[in-house]
Design a protein around this motif. Structure first.
Motif, short mmCIF file in Angstrom:
data_model
loop_
_atom_site.label_atom_id
_atom_site.label_comp_id
_atom_site.label_asym_id
_atom_site.label_seq_id
_atom_site.Cartn_x
_atom_site.Cartn_y
_atom_site.Cartn_z
N SER A 136 -24.01 37.69 27.38
CA SER A 136 -25.47 37.18 26.65
C SER A 136 -25.08 35.85 26.46
O SER A 136 -26.25 35.29 26.36
N ARG A 165 -24.02 32.89 29.05
CA ARG A 165 -25.84 32.31 29.51
C ARG A 165 -26.45 32.17 29.12
O ARG A 165 -27.10 31.14 29.76
N LEU A 185 -32.97 41.15 37.89
CA LEU A 185 -32.31 41.62 36.91
C LEU A 185 -31.13 41.63 35.64
O LEU A 185 -31.73 40.01 35.81
N GLY A 186 -31.37 41.85 34.46
CA GLY A 186 -31.21 41.26 33.18
C GLY A 186 -32.44 40.40 32.88
O GLY A 186 -33.63 40.28 33.24
N GLY A 187 -32.61 39.80 31.83
CA GLY A 187 -33.85 39.26 31.12
C GLY A 187 -34.04 37.94 31.75
O GLY A 187 -35.23 37.33 31.18
N PHE A 241 -19.76 43.70 30.25
CA PHE A 241 -21.20 43.46 30.78
C PHE A 241 -21.92 43.70 31.97
O PHE A 241 -20.60 44.80 32.70
N PRO A 242 -23.02 44.39 32.19
CA PRO A 242 -23.58 44.99 32.60
C PRO A 242 -23.15 44.71 34.20
O PRO A 242 -23.57 45.07 35.42
N PHE A 243 -23.68 43.33 34.76
CA PHE A 243 -23.59 42.59 35.32
C PHE A 243 -21.55 42.16 35.70
O PHE A 243 -22.01 41.05 34.98
#
Lengths: 194, 391
Positions: free
Chosen positions: B44, B47, B72-74, B135-137
């Motif tokens: 994160s 990113r 998707l994601g923040g 990581f989720p992605f």
């Protein structure tokens, strides 16, 4: 949604967590919950249904929070990494201060700002203290090594303390190294030679 | 030539090698740039540093820019994948408890057959298995989902949870996860500290999976074409150097430095040589092209790879991708890749898309100099993904 904000702070250091908790409660009307270890982090945060989650930018467990942005159940509320342009670069300031915030969808900037202002002030203070502490520790350790190296030189060459330090400093300058590094090599070498 | 310093974020992993080597072996200097490599504590953070402009480019999980494009994601800053940094390089492993059960059932840890591995796991499990991923992605998630859906494990037979790799051993011990999929050196680290055993290389599921990309903010990539070109050329030269067998020992030594991965060179060499130790009993397995930095046009960001990722993300997050697939494909910038690299004599594919999974043997393809061969890219179940007719 009730009027009071629910804030979750992810922080392992107890003293630091208490400091953040106190500061938040003094300046804003909110409930603060501290989560102090990483096991099952995303689930435990979700259980508090927070409006805002605060975590140190350098905390590696941050990636676990990314799951919160993917609310899949009907009762879960999606949370977004805090990137509000309306709040005048607040997100950028926050990241520079060392805090990342995850904010529930739809929360208005006026409600976020006081919490963020406090968090930013608190986190940057903590970060500064942490850097100072690390520097002080290193300086202390280095002084110990230099003292030992001086002692070794004084014994081996029969010189006094000032001469021993001058010799260390000259060697360091000649080799383009730090005094502490030269001292460390000497202590290691002397340990090896017995 | 005056050198320009580019801040670049990375996660300390073996597949950050092209960036680290570009700086350390002078490929960046040749291009008149210096890379200020910033190790990040989390994906994160990589990113955010890129999205908020702290760095100009980053080592990034290939699905992240695609997921960001899909909302998707923040964070939603447009990000371009201008090159693929590495192909393959992940491992799937199990904790001690599962390892013992698998051994008792007669499973031989061949580190090769995903169908057999799934059957063995399905036989010994008592409920859904929880896998830790970084990581989720991530390609880790996509490979696990693709594998479970096509085998005895079943789509509902696994649960996926994010665990930062340095905490994986604790998570296994605490029972938070039963198994994991991580990038090297973390799989080998788990073996060495006795936390678990390796079951499969990621490559056994998809033979040519784009793992990490060189990512840049789209506005930066388009307004700083000169700097971007230099960065891309330096990184590609580093990949070419890494692909030479005689570079391996040096590469391992450089990556192992305290400023970079801070683990022993021997541990790094396992991934670079494909010679992995899969259990604390010392069982060894050889995997050809365990991780690839150059050969088979590995650096080329195929739009079809981005589309495959988009389709998989769509399935998982229940998004209809029919109308957005073209846009998602454009996140992998085959146009910029060709534009910046073609001039310097690199042989690049003529097409921007391919049918993923259709290449069974190394195959010569149409390219600028006609000397390019693509490497096998099959999926373990033999299916293909046609980007113009995705199913």
């Amino acid at each position: 949604m009730s009027d009071r904000l629910t804030v979750v702070v992810v922080e392992e250091d107890r003293d630091r967590a208490i400091a953040i908790d106190v500061a938040l409660k003094q300046t804003t009307d909110c409930d603060v919950f501290v989560i102090d270890h990483s096991s099952g982090l995303a689930r435990r945060i979700a259980a508090h249904a927070p409006d805002i989650v605060l975590i140190d930018v350098d905390n590696p467990t941050r990636d676990m929070l990314e799951e919160l942005t993917l609310a899949s159940g009907p009762l879960e509320r999606p949370v977004a990494m805090f990137v509000s342009n309306a709040a005048g670069g607040l997100a950028q300031t926050a990241i520079e201060a060392g805090v990342s915030a995850y904010v529930v969808d739809g929360l208005s900037p006026e409600r976020i700002k006081p919490v963020m202002d406090t968090a930013i002030a608190r986190f940057s203070m903590v970060r500064q203290m942490r850097t100072e502490l690390a520097e002080t520790r290193r300086a202390l350790e280095e002084r110990k090594v230099i003292d030992r190296a001086k002692g070794l030189l004084m014994k081996a060459r029969g010189i006094d303390e000032d001469a021993a330090y001058a010799l260390l400093r000259k060697t360091a300058m000649d080799q383009g190294r730090r005094v502490a590094d030269v001292a460390e090599s000497l202590v290691t070498a002397s340990g090896l030679l017995g | 030539m005056k050198s320009t310093t580019l801040p670049v974020a990375y996660m300390p992993l073996v597949d950050a090698a092209p960036l680290i080597i570009a700086q350390e072996m002078g490929f960046a200097e040749t291009e008149g740039i210096a890379l200020d490599l910033i190790a990040a504590p989390s994906w994160s953070s990589v990113r955010d540093m890129l999205a908020f402009g702290r760095v100009d480019a980053a080592h990034m999980l290939s699905p992240v820019p695609v997921a960001m494009k899909m909302g998707l994601g923040g964070v939603a800053t447009p990000i371009s994948a201008v090159s693929v940094l590495s192909v393959n390089g992940n491992v799937i492993g199990v904790g001690r408890e599962l390892e013992d059960k698998l051994r008792a059932s007669g499973y031989g840890f061949d580190f090769a057959d995903p169908i057999r591995a799934a059957e063995a796991l399905a036989q010994v499990r008592t409920g859904p298995l929880t896998f830790g991923v970084p990581f989720p992605f991530s390609m880790h998630v996509e490979l696990l989902r693709y594998w479970s859906a096509g085998t005895a494990l079943g789509t509902d037979g696994i649960e996926i949870r994010t665990v930062p790799p340095p905490l994986m051993a604790n998570a296994l011990a605490a029972g938070d996860v039963d198994a994991f999929c991580v990038g090297e050196p973390w799989g080998s680290v788990s073996v060495d500290i006795g936390a678990g055993a390796l079951l499969l290389p990621g490559k056994a599921i998809w033979e040519f999976a784009p793992e990490k990309v060189l990512a840049a903010r789209t506005d930066w990539a388009e307004t700083e074409p000169d700097l971007l070109g230099r960065l891309m050329r330096a990184v590609r030269q580093a990949g070419k150097w890494l692909a030479k067998p005689e570079s391996r020992i040096t590469a391992g030594e450089i990556l192992s430095r305290r400023d970079y991965l801070d683990v022993s060179p021997e541990l790094i060499d396992r991934a670079l040589s494909g010679h992995l130790i899969v259990s604390s009993r010392g069982e060894q397995r050889q995997v050809d092209r365990f991780v690839e930095f150059y050969r088979g046009a590995a650096t080329f960001p195929w739009r079809s790879q981005a589309k495959w990722i988009a389709c998989q993300l769509g399935k998982t997050h229940k998004l209809d991708v029919t109308d957005t697939l073209e846009e998602a494909g454009f996140v992998f910038r085959s146009d910029l890749h060709r534009h910046h690299l073609a001039k310097s004599g690199n042989d690049l594919p003529g097409a921007s898309e391919k049918v993923e999974g259709a290449i069974r043997l190394a195959t010569p393809v149409a390219s600028a100099h006609g000397k390019l061969s693509l490497l096998p890219d099959t999926f373990f179940d033999g299916r293909i993904f046609d980007p113009s007719d995705p199913k």
